[in-house]
Motif scaffolding. Structure first.
Motif, PDB file in Angstrom:
ATOM      1  N   ALA A  49       0.799  -1.225   0.000  1.00 56.94           N
ATOM      2  CA  ALA A  49       0.000   0.000   0.000  1.00 56.94           C
ATOM      3  C   ALA A  49       0.837   1.283   0.000  1.00 56.94           C
ATOM      4  O   ALA A  49       0.637   2.168   0.825  1.00 56.94           O
ATOM      5  N   THR A  55      -1.139   4.508   0.148  1.00 58.82           N
ATOM      6  CA  THR A  55      -1.659   4.833   1.480  1.00 58.82           C
ATOM      7  C   THR A  55      -0.559   5.468   2.329  1.00 58.82           C
ATOM      8  O   THR A  55      -0.801   6.459   3.021  1.00 58.82           O
ATOM      9  N   SER A  60       4.198   2.160  -8.581  1.00 60.95           N
ATOM     10  CA  SER A  60       3.305   2.334  -7.427  1.00 60.95           C
ATOM     11  C   SER A  60       3.970   3.110  -6.294  1.00 60.95           C
ATOM     12  O   SER A  60       3.281   3.701  -5.469  1.00 60.95           O
ATOM     13  N   ARG A  80      -8.473   8.249  -0.354  1.00 60.05           N
ATOM     14  CA  ARG A  80      -8.045   6.884  -0.685  1.00 60.05           C
ATOM     15  C   ARG A  80      -9.146   6.158  -1.462  1.00 60.05           C
ATOM     16  O   ARG A  80      -8.874   5.425  -2.397  1.00 60.05           O
ATOM     17  N   VAL A 106      -8.372   4.841  -5.164  1.00 56.34           N
ATOM     18  CA  VAL A 106      -8.356   3.400  -5.432  1.00 56.34           C
ATOM     19  C   VAL A 106      -9.450   3.000  -6.417  1.00 56.34           C
ATOM     20  O   VAL A 106      -9.202   2.266  -7.371  1.00 56.34           O
TER      21      VAL A 106
END
Length: 174
Positions: A43, A46, A95, A127, A131
């Motif tokens: 993640a 995040t 990413s 988020r 996403v």
């Protein structure tokens, strides 16, 4: 602007492991990787958004025109930062490149006085939109290339999240 046709589904971001020394040894990648937060093994977006929270805390008290100017400047700086990091890694939209998440979260929080409930709600909304990438975010993510493309879909996710935040915040602070 680099527009290239893309597949009907959002492009997959590379999750290829990048050595920390490569990120910390290159000023563009250091910034693009959110001061290292994008190196998180899971993640990274995040973690990049989490890195934006102290940035927001530092600038939340600015008058809105100054805040907006700062965020616009960070967006504009993000285009060449992300583009150069992509080139140096040889990977499109890795990413771990999270400068766009930092700017997207700051867009989300624009015009919102600092409070932890606002930060948590803004974080969750940003988020969610980042996403899920509802249309037109998903289209921009697929079709706009380069550093501008990296930045644009997260900026729009920030705009969507800001709308949701401004609608829901009165109920959170009630």
């Amino acid at each position: 602007m680099n527009i290239s046709p893309g597949p009907s589904t959002p492009k997959a971001k590379s999750r290829l492991r990048i050595p920390a020394r490569q990120v910390f040894g290159d000023p563009y990648c250091f910034l693009a990787f959110g001061f290292g937060s994008g190196l998180a093994p899971v993640a990274p977006g995040t973690f990049g958004t989490l890195a934006a929270v102290p940035v927001y805390a530092l600038v939340a008290g600015l008058a809105f025109p100054a805040y907006a100017g700062l965020v616009l400047g960070l967006f504009a700086a993000g285009v060449p930062i992300c583009q150069r990091c992509e080139r140096r890694l040889g990977i499109h939209d890795h990413s771990g490149i999270v400068w766009d998440e930092i700017v997207g979260f700051l867009i989300t929080m624009g015009g919102v006085p600092f409070s932890w409930p606002a930060v948590v709600l803004g974080f969750a909304l940003f988020r969610l939109f980042d996403v899920l990438k509802p249309w037109p975010i998903s289209r921009l993510d697929r079709e706009v290339a380069g550093g501008f493309g990296v930045m644009l879909d997260d900026a729009l996710a920030g705009v969507f999240a800001a709308g949701g935040l401004h609608l829901l915040l009165p109920y959170v602070n009630a």
